[in-house]
Design an enzyme around this catalytic site. Structure first.
Site, PDB file in Angstrom:
ATOM      1  CE  LYS A 101      43.758  38.449  37.512  1.00  0.00           C
ATOM      2  NZ  LYS A 101      43.120  37.132  37.462  1.00  0.00           N
ATOM      3  NE  ARG A 134      38.630  30.590  36.504  1.00  0.00           N
ATOM      4  CZ  ARG A 134      39.686  30.381  35.754  1.00  0.00           C
ATOM      5  NH1 ARG A 134      39.857  29.220  35.183  1.00  0.00           N
ATOM      6  NH2 ARG A 134      40.563  31.330  35.577  1.00  0.00           N
ATOM      7  NE  ARG A 181      47.682  47.136  23.155  1.00  0.00           N
ATOM      8  CZ  ARG A 181      47.563  46.416  24.273  1.00  0.00           C
ATOM      9  NH1 ARG A 181      47.665  46.992  25.454  1.00  0.00           N
ATOM     10  NH2 ARG A 181      47.369  45.133  24.199  1.00  0.00           N
ATOM     11  NE  ARG A 188      50.334  41.578  22.313  1.00  0.00           N
ATOM     12  CZ  ARG A 188      50.155  41.538  23.628  1.00  0.00           C
ATOM     13  NH1 ARG A 188      50.817  42.369  24.390  1.00  0.00           N
ATOM     14  NH2 ARG A 188      49.332  40.687  24.154  1.00  0.00           N
ATOM     15  NE  ARG A 225      42.815  37.565  25.343  1.00  0.00           N
ATOM     16  CZ  ARG A 225      43.843  38.282  24.907  1.00  0.00           C
ATOM     17  NH1 ARG A 225      43.971  39.531  25.264  1.00  0.00           N
ATOM     18  NH2 ARG A 225      44.737  37.734  24.129  1.00  0.00           N
TER      19      ARG A 225
END
Ligand SMILES: [Zn+2]
Length: 220
Positions: free
Chosen positions: A13, A88, A127, A161, A172
């Site tokens: 985004k 929201r 990753r 990470r 999320r």
């Protein structure tokens, strides 16, 4: 042109919003950023907001509305707006309509970058990167040619990470769904929702976004 751009973390985004800003001279109105800026600049709204946040409370819809109102006034009518992280709730969606109408604007499109959750998990989990030069790798898709040695700098230390794990990605995603669920039916009913495959290559996503924007009457 007035858009709401939606997409869960990992949908790209930010990249796409930046391209809209660059190509169309639009402004991205992130309520979080506007709030921080108002507090830093100690505007009357910022001072009021800081007092509320210092008490550990959330700022009211009224304050957020006032921030958007001030921003639209400063932007001038010719500059398009991309709303990010707002509205929201159904009440906020209604307030947004009112603010836009006050400025002679209306919401043209709600554009959602869609992701396939399982595919997103596959891409993110696995990753890793070279600790020396930052070159990115992936357990399944892009391993170093020689195991344990960076292709680019021959470094042998790699980092992962902490939040590149399945649980974080799925949490999320569910947070994103909870945030957008109250407003999507309203905009669906108006027929202004457009969806783009956010898993497609970045350029392809941009092309799809540009096609949607080009179809908005009066866009340029
Ligand atoms: Zn390296």
């Amino acid at each position: 042109m007035n858009l709401i751009l939606l997409g869960p973390p990992g949908a790209g985004k930010g990249t796409q919003a930046a391209r809209l800003v660059e190509r169309h001279g639009m402004r991205q109105l992130s309520t979080g950023d506007m709030l921080r800026a108002a507090v830093a600049a100690q505007t009357p709204i910022g001072i009021e907001a800081k007092a509320i946040m210092d008490r550990g409370e959330f700022v009211s819809d009224g304050i957020v509305s006032a921030l958007i109102d001030a921003e639209l006034l400063a932007m001038g009518p010719e500059v398009g707006a991309i709303f990010d992280g707002y509205p929201r709730t159904a009440a906020q969606a209604e307030q947004l309509d009112e603010i836009l109408a006050k400025h002679g604007r209306r919401l043209d499109r709600v554009i959602e970058l869609e992701v396939d959750e399982d595919e997103l998990v596959r891409r993110i989990v696995g990753r890793f990167a070279c600790a020396t030069c930052g070159t990115g790798y992936h357990d399944s898709f892009k391993r170093p040619v020689t195991a344990g040695v960076c292709d680019k700098c021959a470094g042998s230390e790699f980092v992962r990470r902490k939040d590149d794990n399945e649980q974080t990605v799925r949490t999320r995603m569910s947070e994103y769904r909870a945030k957008t669920a109250p407003i999507m039916p309203l905009y669906e009913a108006r027929g202004i929702v457009a969806r783009i495959d956010g898993m497609a290559p970045i350029e392809q996503v941009t092309d799809a976004l540009e096609a949607i924007v080009a179809a908005i009457p009066g866009s340029a």
